[in-house]
Design a protein around this motif. Structure first.
Motif, PDB file in Angstrom:
ATOM      1  N   ALA A  36      26.136 -25.171 101.907  1.00 35.86           N
ATOM      2  CA  ALA A  36      27.261 -24.242 101.898  1.00 35.86           C
ATOM      3  C   ALA A  36      27.059 -23.151 102.944  1.00 35.86           C
ATOM      4  CB  ALA A  36      27.418 -23.634 100.504  1.00 35.86           C
ATOM      5  N   THR A  37      25.824 -22.637 103.054  1.00 35.13           N
ATOM      6  CA  THR A  37      25.551 -21.617 104.062  1.00 35.13           C
ATOM      7  C   THR A  37      25.782 -22.180 105.459  1.00 35.13           C
ATOM      8  OG1 THR A  37      23.778 -20.932 102.592  1.00 35.13           O
ATOM      9  CG2 THR A  37      23.872 -19.861 104.740  1.00 35.13           C
ATOM     10  N   PHE A  38      25.338 -23.403 105.644  1.00 32.69           N
ATOM     11  CA  PHE A  38      25.501 -24.039 106.951  1.00 32.69           C
ATOM     12  C   PHE A  38      26.973 -24.122 107.338  1.00 32.69           C
ATOM     13  CE2 PHE A  38      25.840 -28.230 109.231  1.00 32.69           C
ATOM     14  CZ  PHE A  38      25.354 -27.777 110.438  1.00 32.69           C
ATOM     15  N   VAL A  39      27.817 -24.587 106.411  1.00 32.74           N
ATOM     16  CA  VAL A  39      29.247 -24.693 106.700  1.00 32.74           C
ATOM     17  C   VAL A  39      29.809 -23.314 107.035  1.00 32.74           C
ATOM     18  CG1 VAL A  39      31.497 -25.289 105.765  1.00 32.74           C
ATOM     19  CG2 VAL A  39      29.526 -26.727 105.248  1.00 32.74           C
ATOM     20  N   ALA A  40      29.438 -22.322 106.222  1.00 39.41           N
ATOM     21  CA  ALA A  40      29.971 -20.973 106.433  1.00 39.41           C
ATOM     22  C   ALA A  40      29.529 -20.429 107.795  1.00 39.41           C
ATOM     23  CB  ALA A  40      29.505 -20.053 105.313  1.00 39.41           C
ATOM     24  N   VAL A  41      28.268 -20.657 108.156  1.00 38.57           N
ATOM     25  CA  VAL A  41      27.768 -20.129 109.435  1.00 38.57           C
ATOM     26  C   VAL A  41      28.478 -20.807 110.603  1.00 38.57           C
ATOM     27  CG1 VAL A  41      25.762 -20.165 110.968  1.00 38.57           C
ATOM     28  CG2 VAL A  41      25.544 -19.297 108.649  1.00 38.57           C
ATOM     29  N   ILE A  42      28.658 -22.131 110.522  1.00 34.19           N
ATOM     30  CA  ILE A  42      29.334 -22.834 111.619  1.00 34.19           C
ATOM     31  C   ILE A  42      30.746 -22.282 111.817  1.00 34.19           C
ATOM     32  CG2 ILE A  42      30.369 -25.045 112.284  1.00 34.19           C
ATOM     33  CD1 ILE A  42      27.510 -25.142 112.840  1.00 34.19           C
ATOM     34  N   ILE A  43      31.439 -22.016 110.709  1.00 30.75           N
ATOM     35  CA  ILE A  43      32.823 -21.566 110.835  1.00 30.75           C
ATOM     36  C   ILE A  43      32.891 -20.092 111.227  1.00 30.75           C
ATOM     37  CG2 ILE A  43      34.986 -21.202 109.591  1.00 30.75           C
ATOM     38  CD1 ILE A  43      34.251 -23.616 107.871  1.00 30.75           C
ATOM     39  N   LEU A  44      32.144 -19.265 110.514  1.00 28.81           N
ATOM     40  CA  LEU A  44      32.329 -17.821 110.659  1.00 28.81           C
ATOM     41  C   LEU A  44      31.389 -17.185 111.662  1.00 28.81           C
ATOM     42  CD1 LEU A  44      32.652 -17.047 106.847  1.00 28.81           C
ATOM     43  CD2 LEU A  44      34.502 -17.315 108.505  1.00 28.81           C
ATOM     44  N   LEU A  45      30.222 -17.777 111.863  1.00 31.35           N
ATOM     45  CA  LEU A  45      29.192 -17.119 112.677  1.00 31.35           C
ATOM     46  C   LEU A  45      28.524 -18.166 113.569  1.00 31.35           C
ATOM     47  CD1 LEU A  45      28.004 -14.155 112.615  1.00 31.35           C
ATOM     48  CD2 LEU A  45      26.152 -15.111 111.267  1.00 31.35           C
TER      49      LEU A  45
END
Lengths: 601, 277
Positions: free
Chosen positions: A305-314
Motif C-alpha cells: 500500500a505504501t508503495f502504491v501511494a508513493v508511486i502516485i503521490l511522491l
C-alpha cells in the motif's frame, strides 16, 4: 529576450570552494566506513546477520537506481544477474573448493558470467528505435529464464532446493558484515562520483532525449549496453558476497519477484538519489526481517500500500521529502555548477571547389500507397546555404529525416563527402559531419545549458567519468550564438526554464558545437521574434560564408530566405520543381502560384 | 489428435486470460500488472459462490460484476493519476496486486482452496478421450472473443474505444469523453480478467498468488498482439502451440518459458509484433 538577469548571476558562485566539495564525498565515505567497521560491536547477532544481507541488497539497489533513476531504464533484471553471480560463486566453491586460488576464480566467475549475460541482454534490449518498455519486458523475461535454467540444472545447481554448505571465505559473522559494508561504501562512492561527473550527464541525457543524443553523435544504445553490462557485473559481485555470507543460494535469489522487490525498495527510497535507495533498502529489509515473523501478511500489505501511494503521490520517494525539508533550511543555497567558456581554435575552411559535399540521387519515399518524395536529385557544395521551400506537406521535413537517418526506409542514394549513408544510424551520420536542428527545439530538459553544450562536444572531446571539467571549449561560432542570444549568461540554468526562442538558439549552438561540415536546419526561426530571427540569419551567413559549412534550411518566410540564401530549391508535392539562384526562384511564376495557394497541379 | 486438442485448448485458455489485459493496454496504453490479482479475485468469487451454495456457473456473472466494480475503483484512484506516467503505472498496479494478494490472504488464508467442478468428465473425439472442461474453456474463449469483437464493432462505446486506440487527442477533440471510455474499458478489462479467473479454477489450484504465474504469459502475448484482437488470437495459437510442443517433445521446463522467450524475440525483430500481419 525576456529578462533573466536575476537568474543569470548564479553561475560564478559555483567555483567558490572546489577543493572542499571534491574532498567531501571521500570524507563522508571514510566516516561511514569507520562507523560501519565498529558497528558490529554494538549490534546483536541477529542484527549483524540481517544487516549484512541488507547491505548486499543495497548494492543491488544502487545498480537499479543507476539504471532506472538516472538512465531511465526500468529493470527487473538485476535479480537475475545477482542470482547468476551467486550461483557462479556457489558452484565454483562447491565443485572446486575454497582454496585462495579457487576463491579468486569464483570471484572472477561471479563477476564475469553476469557481465557476459548483461552484454547479451543489453544487446537484445537496446537498438536503434527500441522503446523503454521493450527493455523492461526483456528485464522481466531474463530472471524467469534464469530461474528455469536453475531448476533444470539438476544436481549441478541443486534444482529447487539450491546449493548449501559449500566452503566460504574464512570470516566470522562480523567479518562478513564489515566486508559487505566496505563493498557498499566503495560502490556508493564510485557511483556518487560517476553520476556527478561529466559522463554522468550522458546517462540523464539518454533518459531525457535519446534522439537528441544520437543526433549529437553519441550512441544511446552503446551507453545503455555498457551500463547494463557493467552493472550486471556489479550485481554479480553482490551475488558473490551473498553466497559467501549466507553460504546458501536458492532459485528465488534470481527470480522476477526479487527483481520487483528491488524496484520497490528503490522507489520508496527515492529513485535517482543513490542514498535514498540505499537507506530505503536497508530500512525495509531490516524491518521486514523483524516484522514479518509476527505479522507476515500485514507487513506485505503495508509495504504494498505504501508503495502504491508513493508511486502516485511522491514519485521522488522518501528522499524527495527529505530534500524538500532540506530546501526549507537556510543551508540549502548551493549554486549549480557551470564551467567557464573558452574558444576552440578555428578549423581551416574546407575546399569549396571539389566534389559536392551532399549528393542526393533519385531519392524517393512512400508510406504504403502515399508517395511523399519522388525522384529527388540534389547536390550541395561546401559554403552553400540552400533554402528548401514549399507548402506544408511538400515533404521538406521528410527529406531532412532521410538525409540524417540512413535507416529510414527510402529508395535512392544519399552520400556525404562521398560516403553513402545507407543503413547508418543518426549518430554515425553525425560522425560524417552532419548536424541536424529539429523543427521543435530538441534539448535536454533536465540538464543545464552548459551540460547540453558539453554533450554536444562529447563525441569530439569525450566525457570524464571522474569529475567536472572546469572549462568548456566551444567553436567560436557556437560562442557567437550564445553571446548574441544572451545564453552565455545562463550557463547554470536548467533548460526547461528557457523561453522558446532561447531553446531554439541553444539547440543551434549545440549543433554548431559539433563542428559539422553540413548543417540541416528545420525552420530554425519558427516562432521567433524579428530580432532573434536576424541574429540567427547573421550566424548562418557567418557559418557558410566564412567557415565554409554547407547548410540546408527549411523555411517558410520568403523574405528571410531571400536575405540569406545562396540558392533556393522548391519542393512541391514530393517533387523538386525548381532549383536556382535567389532572384530566379523568388521571381518565378511557379513559386507565386504555390504560395498563393492557387494551383495544385 | 491429442496434440491438436492440447494446442487449441491451450490457446483458448491463454486467450481468455489475456483479453482483459489487451483491452486495457489498447485503450489506456497502460500495462495492468494487477491483472494477475484480478484473475485471483475471479477465482475467489468461485470460492464464495460455492460457500453461498450457488450453482458453480453463477460464479461467472458474479465475478464479472465484482471484478468490474473493483476495477472501476482502481481506475479512479490509481490508474487515472498515472495516465501520463505509463512506466509508473506498471509499478503502481504491481503494488496493487501485492495489496490484493495480501487482503485475500488475510480473508481466506494462504491455503489452496477447493472449488466445485464447473464441468467434469471426458468426451470422446475422433477416438481420443479428452477433458470435457478444456473443450468448454475453448468454447468460452470463442464466445468471449466474438462478443468482445461484436462490442467493439457494433456499439457506440466500441466505436469510441477504437477512436481512442487510434488517436486519443483527435478523439477528445471530436467530443468523445475519453475519460469515461478509459473508465469503462478498464472496468470491462477487469471484469474479463475476473471471469477468466473463474474459468481457470478447474485447471489450476486456487491460492492468493495464483494470478502471478499467468500474468507474465498474458503480458507477453499482449505485447506481441499490440492492441489487436485478431493478432492476440494468432499469438495465442502460435505461442500456445510452441508451449505444448516444446513441453511434450523437449522439456516441460523449457515449455514453461517458451512464450516469454519467443515473444521477446518476435518483438526484437518486429516491434509491432503480430499486429502488422
Amino acid at each position: 529576450m525576456p529578462d533573466t538577469s536575476a537568474l543569470a548571476t548564479a553561475a560564478p558562485a559555483a567555483r567558490s570552494s572546489p577543493r572542499l566539495s571534491r574532498a567531501a564525498p571521500f570524507v563522508v565515505a571514510g566516516l561511514a566506513a569507520v562507523a560501519l567497521w565498529i558497528a558490529p560491536l554494538a549490534l546483536d547477532t541477529f542484527a549483524v546477520n540481517v544487516l549484512t544481507r541488507s547491505m548486499i541488497y543495497a548494492m543491488l539497489a544502487v545498480t537499479v537506481d543507476l539504471l532506472w533513476g538516472f538512465a531511465g531504464v526500468l529493470t527487473f533484471g538485476q535479480a537475475a544477474f545477482f542470482g547468476v553471480g551467486a550461483y557462479a560463486a556457489a558452484m565454483a566453491l562447491t565443485y572446486l573448493g575454497a582454496d585462495p586460488v579457487w576463491m579468486v576464480a569464483a570471484l572472477g566467475l561471479a563477476v564475469l558470467a553476469p557481465a557476459v549475460l548483461g552484454l547479451a541482454v543489453g544487446w537484445l534490449s537496446f537498438y536503434h528505435r527500441s522503446t523503454a518498455l521493450y527493455a523492461s519486458v526483456i528485464s522481466l523475461v531474463v530472471p524467469i529464464v534464469v530461474v528455469q535454467l536453475i531448476y533444470s540444472g539438476g544436481e549441478w545447481t541443486g534444482s529447487s532446493s539450491g546449493l548449501v554448505g559449500f566452503d566460504v571465505l574464512p570470516l566470522e559473522l562480523e567479518g562478513f558484515f564489515r566486508l559487505a559494508a566496505l563493498a557498499l561504501v566503495a560502490l556508493t562512492l564510485a557511483a556518487w562520483i560517476f553520476v556527478r561527473s561529466d559522463a554522468g550527464r550522458a546517462l540523464v541525457a539518454v533518459r531525457d532525449n535519446d534522439a537528441r543524443c544520437a543526433y549529437l553523435g553519441l550512441s544511446p544504445k552503446r551507453i545503455q549496453i555498457a551500463l547494463t553490462t557493467a552493472l550486471a557485473g556489479v550485481a554479480g559481485l553482490a551475488g558473490f558476497l551473498f553466497a559467501n555470507a549466507s553460504s546458501v543460494v536458492a532459485p528465488e535469489n534470481a527470480g522476477f519477484l526479487f527483481g520487483t522487490e528491488l524496484v520497490i525498495w528503490v522507489a520508496l527510497g527515492g529513485r535517482g538519489t543513490l542514498l535514498g535507495p540505499i537507506l530505503g533498502t536497508i530500512a525495509i529489509d531490516y524491518l521486514a526481517a523483524n516484522l514479518s515473523g509476527d505479522l507476515p501478511f500485514l507487513w506485505q500489505l503495508l509495504l504494498g500500500a505504501t508503495f502504491v501511494a508513493v508511486i502516485i503521490l511522491l514519485p521522488g520517494g522518501l528522499a524527495d521529502l527529505a530534500r524538500r525539508a532540506w530546501g526549507a533550511t537556510p543551508f540549502s543555497g548551493r549554486a549549480a555548477f557551470a564551467p567557464a567558456l573558452a574558444a576552440l581554435p578555428a578549423r581551416p575552411a574546407p575546399d569549396a571547389s571539389g566534389a559536392p559535399l551532399l549528393k542526393i540521387e533519385g531519392l524517393a519515399k512512400s508510406y504504403g500507397a502515399l508517395t511523399v518524395l519522388e525522384n529527388i536529385d540534389l547536390e550541395i557544395r561546401a559554403g552553400e546555404l540552400v533554402s528548401l521551400v514549399g507548402p506544408n506537406g511538400a515533404g521538406k521535413t521528410t527529406l531532412m529525416r532521410c538525409l540524417s537517418d540512413g535507416t529510414e526506409d527510402f529508395r535512392g542514394q544519399v552520400s556525404i563527402g562521398g560516403a553513402s549513408t545507407a543503413g547508418l544510424t543518426p549518430n554515425r551520420i553525425v560522425a560524417l559531419g552532419v548536424g541536424r536542428k529539429f523543427q521543435v527545439a530538441s534539448v535536454f530538459e533536465s540538464l543545464s545549458v552548459a551540460d547540453c553544450l558539453l554533450l554536444a562536444r562529447a563525441s569530439n572531446d569525450g566525457l570524464s567519468p571522474f569529475g567536472r571539467a572546469e572549462t568548456l571549449a566551444l567553436p567560436q561560432a557556437a560562442l557567437d550564438v550564445m553571446r548574441m542570444t544572451g545564453l552565455d549568461q545562463m550557463l547554470a540554468l536548467p533548460t526547461r526554464l528557457l523561453s522558446h526562442g532561447q531553446k531554439q538558439a541553444l539547440e543551434l549552438a549545440m549543433v554548431v558545437a559539433l563542428e559539422p561540415r553540413l548543417i540541416l536546419l528545420d525552420e530554425p526561426t519558427a516562432g521567433l521574434t524579428k530580432a532573434e530571427r536576424s541574429t540567427i540569419g547573421a550566424v548562418l551567413k557567418t557559418l557558410t560564408g566564412e567557415l565554409g559549412i554547407a547548410a540546408v534550411l527549411v523555411e517558410h518566410d520568403l523574405d528571410f530566405v531571400r536575405q540569406i540564401s545562396s540558392r533556393i530549391v522548391v519542393l512541391h508535392q514530393g517533387r523538386l520543381v525548381l532549383d536556382g539562384g535567389v532572384d530566379e526562384v523568388v521571381g518565378s511564376e511557379l513559386v507565386r502560384t504555390i504560395y498563393s495557394g492557387g494551383s495544385h497541379g | 489428435m491429442l496434440l491438436i486438442l492440447d494446442v487449441l485448448t491451450t490457446a483458448g485458455i491463454l486467450f481468455v486470460v489475456s483479453i482483459g489485459l489487451l483491452a486495457v493496454f489498447g485503450v489506456l496504453k497502460i500495462i495492468n500488472f494487477a491483472h494477475g490479482a484480478w484473475l485471483t479475485i475471479g477465482a475467489y468469487c468461485a470460492v464464495i459462490a460455492a460457500e453461498l451454495g450457488l450453482n458453480p456457473w453463477a460464479a461467472l456473472p458474479l465475478a464479472f460484476v465484482i471484478g468490474a466494480a473493483l476495477g472501476g475503483l482502481a481506475e479512479l484512484f490509481i490508474i487515472r493519476p498515472l495516465y501520463r506516467r505509463p512506466l509508473d503505472a506498471i509499478l503502481a498496479t504491481w503494488g496493487l496486486g501485492i495489496v490484493i494478494g495480501q487482503l485475500i490472504t488475510l480473508g481466506f488464508g494462504r491455503d489452496v482452496q477447493m472449488t466445485p467442478n464447473l464441468f467434469s468428465g471426458t468426451v470422446e473425439i475422433l477416438g481420443v478421450d479428452y477433458s470435457a472442461y478444456r473443450l468448454v474453456a475453448l468454447g468460452a474463449a470463442l464466445v468471449i472473443g466474438v462478443v468482445f469483437a461484436a462490442a467493439m464493432e457494433g456499439t457506440r462505446l466500441g466505436l469510441s474505444a477504437r477512436a481512442v486506440i487510434m488517436n486519443e487527442t483527435l478523439a477528445r477533440g471530436l467530443g468523445i469523453d475519453t475519460v469515461r471510455v478509459r473508465l469503462v474499458t478498464f472496468m470491462a478489462g477487469a471484469g474479463l480478467a475476473a471471469l477468466a479467473g473463474v474459468l481457470l479454477t478447474p485447471l489450476t489450484s486456487v491460492d492468493p498468488n495464483m494470478g502471478v504465474g499467468w500474468l507474465i504469459g498474458a503480458f507477453m502475448l499482449v505485447m506481441v498482439a499490440d492492441a489487436s484482437l485478431v493478432a492476440l488470437a494468432v499469438a495465442c495459437l502460435v505461442f500456445g502451440a510452441a508451449q505444448v510442443l516444446i513441453s511434450t517433445f523437449v522439456s516441460p521446463i523449457l515449455g514453461s518459458i517458451a512464450i516469454a522467450v519467443l515473444a521477446a524475440l518476435v518483438l526484437r525483430v518486429s516491434p509491432k509484433g503480430f499486429s502488422r500481419a
